[in-house]
Write an enzyme that holds these catalytic residues in place. Structure first.
Site, mmCIF file in Angstrom:
data_model
loop_
_atom_site.group_PDB
_atom_site.id
_atom_site.type_symbol
_atom_site.label_atom_id
_atom_site.label_comp_id
_atom_site.label_asym_id
_atom_site.label_seq_id
_atom_site.Cartn_x
_atom_site.Cartn_y
_atom_site.Cartn_z
ATOM 1 N N ASP A 1 22.525 -18.604 -12.033
ATOM 2 C CA ASP A 1 23.421 -17.871 -11.139
ATOM 3 C C ASP A 1 23.258 -16.361 -11.311
ATOM 4 O O ASP A 1 23.350 -15.604 -10.347
ATOM 5 C CB ASP A 1 24.876 -18.270 -11.392
ATOM 6 C CG ASP A 1 25.134 -19.746 -11.128
ATOM 7 O OD1 ASP A 1 24.449 -20.318 -10.264
ATOM 8 O OD2 ASP A 1 25.999 -20.314 -11.799
ATOM 9 N N ASP B 1 27.177 -25.161 -16.388
ATOM 10 C CA ASP B 1 27.601 -23.759 -16.405
ATOM 11 C C ASP B 1 28.205 -23.463 -17.775
ATOM 12 O O ASP B 1 28.845 -24.331 -18.369
ATOM 13 C CB ASP B 1 28.645 -23.491 -15.320
ATOM 14 C CG ASP B 1 28.050 -23.493 -13.922
ATOM 15 O OD1 ASP B 1 26.901 -23.065 -13.756
ATOM 16 O OD2 ASP B 1 28.754 -23.922 -12.985
#
EC number: 3.4.23.36
Length: 171
Positions: free
Chosen positions: A144, A122
């Site tokens: 995401d 991430d």
């Protein structure tokens, strides 16, 4: 030209596009930009670029550091993707198929990380000092974003598409 394409073509294009964009971004951030060797980069008072490894699912729930736990997450992800793919392939709506394709592509991008890196990379850190619940600290990636965009499209279609009308009469 596009008006003759079946909805599943839009869904497959969205899935492959989301997966390719996610994996290209992760490759660039990890191997070209070398985010691991850099300090966090402030883009805005509420957004930084960082490197964070997520061993679980959203918000690091169900962390899977061990091989068997990671395999369990991958099996669950695979079952969900299979169900969404079946829905996408049967969909008669281009918007639904595109939305499902975005969700599938994002899920496959995160699954690819879990398979190849042992955790999901991430990079975008959304934060605030305000007490606004879980969004006070949220780290995410391009996959995401694709998943979220797909869900938002499904919700929008649910609210604005003509649905079945209730039958008039005594029932």
């Amino acid at each position: 030209m596009f008006d003759r394409l079946p909805p599943r073509a839009f869904g497959l294009a969205a899935a492959f596009g989301a997966l390719a964009l996610d994996q290209a971004h992760k490759f660039w951030m990890l191997h070209v930009f070398d985010m691991a060797g850099r300090a966090p980069i402030r883009l805005a008072p509420f957004l930084d670029v960082v490197l964070s490894w997520n061993y679980g699912v959203s918000y690091s729930l169900f962390p899977a550091h061990e091989g068997w736990a990671r395999a369990g997450l991958l099996v669950a992800q695979g079952a969900i993707v299979a169900g969404l793919a079946a829905w996408m392939l049967k969909s008669e709506s281009r918007l639904t198929a595109t939305a499902l394709g975005l969700i599938i592509g994002g899920a496959l991008g995160n699954a690819a990380d879990r398979l190849t890196r042992g955790a999901v990379a991430d990079f975008f850190y959304l934060h605030t000092s305000l007490p606004v619940g879980p969004l006070a600290n949220y780290v995410f990636n391009v996959a995401d974003v694709a998943i979220t965009a797909g869900v938002v499209l499904l919700v929008i279609e649910g609210f604005f598409s003509p649905g079945e009308r209730p039958r008039e009469g005594n029932g």
